[in-house]
Design a protein around this motif. Structure first.
Motif, mmCIF file in Angstrom:
data_model
loop_
_atom_site.group_PDB
_atom_site.id
_atom_site.type_symbol
_atom_site.label_atom_id
_atom_site.label_comp_id
_atom_site.label_asym_id
_atom_site.label_seq_id
_atom_site.Cartn_x
_atom_site.Cartn_y
_atom_site.Cartn_z
ATOM 1 N N LEU A 76 36.875 43.877 58.252
ATOM 2 C CA LEU A 76 38.219 43.585 57.432
ATOM 3 C C LEU A 76 38.552 42.384 57.345
ATOM 4 C CD1 LEU A 76 40.262 46.015 59.984
ATOM 5 C CD2 LEU A 76 39.481 46.611 57.622
ATOM 6 N N LEU A 77 37.866 41.011 57.890
ATOM 7 C CA LEU A 77 38.326 40.015 57.600
ATOM 8 C C LEU A 77 37.279 39.350 56.459
ATOM 9 C CD1 LEU A 77 39.323 38.667 61.153
ATOM 10 C CD2 LEU A 77 40.793 39.449 59.254
ATOM 11 N N GLY A 78 36.444 40.268 56.270
ATOM 12 C CA GLY A 78 35.540 39.702 54.924
ATOM 13 C C GLY A 78 34.136 39.506 55.418
ATOM 14 N N GLY A 79 33.741 39.596 56.652
ATOM 15 C CA GLY A 79 32.288 39.396 56.942
ATOM 16 C C GLY A 79 31.548 40.632 56.439
ATOM 17 N N GLU A 80 30.297 40.309 56.242
ATOM 18 C CA GLU A 80 29.065 41.395 55.870
ATOM 19 C C GLU A 80 27.965 40.836 56.194
ATOM 20 O OE1 GLU A 80 28.666 38.805 51.373
ATOM 21 O OE2 GLU A 80 29.658 40.852 51.667
ATOM 22 N N GLY A 81 26.831 41.901 56.104
ATOM 23 C CA GLY A 81 25.438 41.684 56.231
ATOM 24 C C GLY A 81 25.169 41.220 57.735
ATOM 25 N N TRP A 82 24.316 40.301 57.878
ATOM 26 C CA TRP A 82 23.948 39.906 59.337
ATOM 27 C C TRP A 82 24.883 39.585 60.269
ATOM 28 C CZ3 TRP A 82 24.673 35.458 61.359
ATOM 29 C CH2 TRP A 82 24.899 34.215 60.555
ATOM 30 N N VAL A 83 26.068 39.107 59.659
ATOM 31 C CA VAL A 83 27.222 38.706 60.547
ATOM 32 C C VAL A 83 27.733 39.978 61.144
ATOM 33 C CG1 VAL A 83 29.607 37.551 60.356
ATOM 34 C CG2 VAL A 83 27.777 36.615 59.056
ATOM 35 N N LEU A 84 27.834 41.071 60.424
ATOM 36 C CA LEU A 84 28.531 42.339 61.215
ATOM 37 C C LEU A 84 27.389 42.804 62.513
ATOM 38 C CD1 LEU A 84 29.711 44.253 57.972
ATOM 39 C CD2 LEU A 84 30.978 42.678 59.538
ATOM 40 N N ALA A 85 25.874 42.635 61.824
ATOM 41 C CA ALA A 85 25.159 43.083 63.147
ATOM 42 C C ALA A 85 25.196 42.344 64.385
ATOM 43 C CB ALA A 85 23.878 43.117 62.452
ATOM 44 N N ALA A 86 25.139 40.758 63.898
ATOM 45 C CA ALA A 86 25.031 39.697 64.992
ATOM 46 C C ALA A 86 26.399 39.937 65.854
ATOM 47 C CB ALA A 86 25.158 38.543 64.366
ATOM 48 N N VAL A 87 27.582 40.326 65.070
ATOM 49 C CA VAL A 87 28.814 40.323 66.160
ATOM 50 C C VAL A 87 28.749 41.568 66.871
ATOM 51 C CG1 VAL A 87 31.383 40.830 65.898
ATOM 52 C CG2 VAL A 87 30.312 39.189 64.391
ATOM 53 N N ALA A 88 28.348 42.800 66.227
ATOM 54 C CA ALA A 88 28.173 44.043 66.847
ATOM 55 C C ALA A 88 27.025 43.739 68.116
ATOM 56 C CB ALA A 88 27.634 45.037 66.127
ATOM 57 N N ALA A 89 26.062 43.055 68.109
ATOM 58 C CA ALA A 89 25.062 43.243 68.950
ATOM 59 C C ALA A 89 25.633 41.945 70.110
ATOM 60 C CB ALA A 89 23.663 42.559 68.435
ATOM 61 N N GLY A 90 26.159 41.081 69.637
ATOM 62 C CA GLY A 90 26.718 39.896 70.784
ATOM 63 C C GLY A 90 27.961 40.669 71.534
ATOM 64 N N SER A 91 28.618 41.423 71.015
ATOM 65 C CA SER A 91 29.755 42.203 71.803
ATOM 66 C C SER A 91 29.284 42.970 72.654
ATOM 67 C CB SER A 91 30.894 42.754 70.849
ATOM 68 O OG SER A 91 31.456 42.063 69.943
ATOM 69 N N ALA A 92 28.264 44.014 72.134
ATOM 70 C CA ALA A 92 27.690 45.002 73.029
ATOM 71 C C ALA A 92 26.662 44.016 74.301
ATOM 72 C CB ALA A 92 26.513 45.684 72.622
ATOM 73 N N LEU A 93 25.980 43.175 74.125
ATOM 74 C CA LEU A 93 25.191 42.472 75.184
ATOM 75 C C LEU A 93 26.411 41.831 76.273
ATOM 76 C CD1 LEU A 93 22.758 41.273 76.260
ATOM 77 C CD2 LEU A 93 22.955 39.485 74.704
#
Length: 422
Positions: free
Chosen positions: A54-71
């Motif tokens: 929603l704030l404009g992130g895209e690509g690997w940033v979204l994947a990194a945030v999702a993986a980091g939040s889960a870990l």
């Protein structure tokens, strides 16, 4: 190559097993909890990626945030202070970690051991969070505004949930401790009451032994000496013999009652005696259906007209019910001796298909009862309670024609014991 591959796979498996042993605290990770943690990690990963998108992130940033939040969600219980500080520092720079910060703050309030350590971790996380909020281009006039906004954000999303969770945990721990102490006090109180009851029973047993035992022993000795007196007729000797046997039997029964009061365990009684026998090798009366014939014979010897009738196919009763049948006949005969002297008595033992029925019926008395009859007034009431405890029933009351009837119905086999009345 295959052996090398096997060794490599074995090494990876061992490292994963060691990591899981460190990660999952033994005894705390049940299947239900593991499922819940995995589901929460997935939800936080989606929330983090969605917020970043929603704030404009895209690509690997979204994947990194999702993986980091889960870990970080999975290890927040094992490393609560480290995850708290790291998430507080990343949230201002990467908005996708905002939902995670709320969950980490709530979790850290419980899992950081020690109040001092928890205070230090939350202060350090606050400093890191505000510092990360000030990184980047800003105008000098907006410095305090940014710091104030970061402070309010940290207090609302991290500190307040952490304090609430810590208070809730301590309150629950205190309630559990109070419940355990209350249960311990109740157990101790029960033990104290039991000890007091046991001491009182021992005192009563000692009093019974010292008083009644002495008197019964005197009766046995004097009746034994009187039985061999040559001046007595044969009829008088038979009556004296009945008295002596009754006193000896009473002494044995008193000894058993004293043992029950003292130890709380009823001595075994001879329910397997022969039908015609009245006592076992120790001199104790057969305390069951087998002993009823002995009671009848003793009454006949004393001059009372007693008839005994059996009907039905004989079956075995539970020991407690067998003993209750003996006590019903004994108490009914005693009641007839006291209040209907000289009246014929009939004892009827019936083996019905579903229950054993014992009935004692005395006809209308021909003589008035003695004025000095000693009675505790609890004999028939005690029979009803004894029969109820073995799953049966007992009734006593006037019969047609002016007599009195005592009848009991007792179950076959091992009937469940009913709870004693308060």
């Amino acid at each position: 190559m295959s052996k090398s591959g096997d060794r490599s796979s074995h090494g990876i498996g061992a490292r994963l097993a060691a990591w899981w042993a460190w990660f999952a605290v033994p005894g705390q990770w049940s299947g239900r909890r593991t499922t819940g943690e995995l589901a929460l990690a997935g939800v936080l990963a989606l929330l983090g990626a969605g917020t970043e998108d929603l704030l404009g992130g895209e690509g690997w940033v979204l994947a990194a945030v999702a993986a980091g939040s889960a870990l970080l969600s999975l290890v927040r219980r094992r490393l609560p202070a480290s995850v708290l500080v790291l998430t507080a520092g990343l949230a201002p720079l990467v908005p996708g970690f905002g939902p995670l910060l709320l969950v980490v703050g709530w979790s850290s309030g419980r899992y950081i051991a020690g109040a001092g350590r928890a205070l230090a971790a939350f202060i350090l996380a606050f400093v890191v969070n505000v510092g990360a909020s000030l990184i980047g281009p800003w105008e000098g006039s907006r410095l305090l505004t940014i710091a104030l906004t970061a402070t309010l954000y940290y207090l609302g999303t991290t500190l307040a949930p952490g304090l609430a969770h810590r208070y809730w945990t301590q309150r629950r721990t205190l309630l559990h401790a109070l419940q355990e102490r209350n249960a311990q006090l109740l157990r101790e109180r029960t033990m104290v009451v039991g000890q007091a009851r046991l001491r009182e029973r021992q005192r009563i047993a000692q009093d019974m032994h010292d008083s009644l035992g002495h008197q019964l022993a005197l009766i046995a000795v004097h009746t034994g000496a009187l039985e061999v007196d040559r001046e007595l007729s044969e009829r008088q000797r038979d009556v004296v013999g009945v008295l002596r046997n009754a006193s000896v039997t009473a002494m044995h029964e008193l000894r058993e009652v004293v043992g029950i009061l003292r130890d709380g365990i009823e001595a075994p009684h001879g329910t397997a005696a022969a039908p015609g026998g009245t006592a076992d090798e120790t001199g104790r009366a057969a305390r069951g259906i087998a002993g009823i014939e002995g009671l009848v014979e003793a009454a006949r010897t004393a001059g009372t007209s007693v008839g005994l009738r059996r009907s039905g196919e004989e079956r075995s009763l539970a020991p407690a019910a067998d003993h209750a049948a003996y006590r019903i006949v004994q108490e009914a005969l005693t009641n007839a001796y006291k209040y209907a002297p000289g009246a014929p008595i009939g004892v009827d033992l019936r083996y019905e298909p579903d229950t054993f029925v014992v009935e004692v019926l005395n006809e209308k008395p021909t003589e008035k009862p003695a004025k000095d009859v000693v009675s505790g007034g609890q004999g028939l009431t005690g029979l009803a309670e004894r029969a109820r405890l073995v799953g049966g029933m007992c009734h006593a009351g006037p019969a047609d024609g002016g007599g009195f009837r005592v009848a009991g119905m007792l179950p076959y086999g091992a009937a469940p014991l009913a709870e004693a009345a308060p």
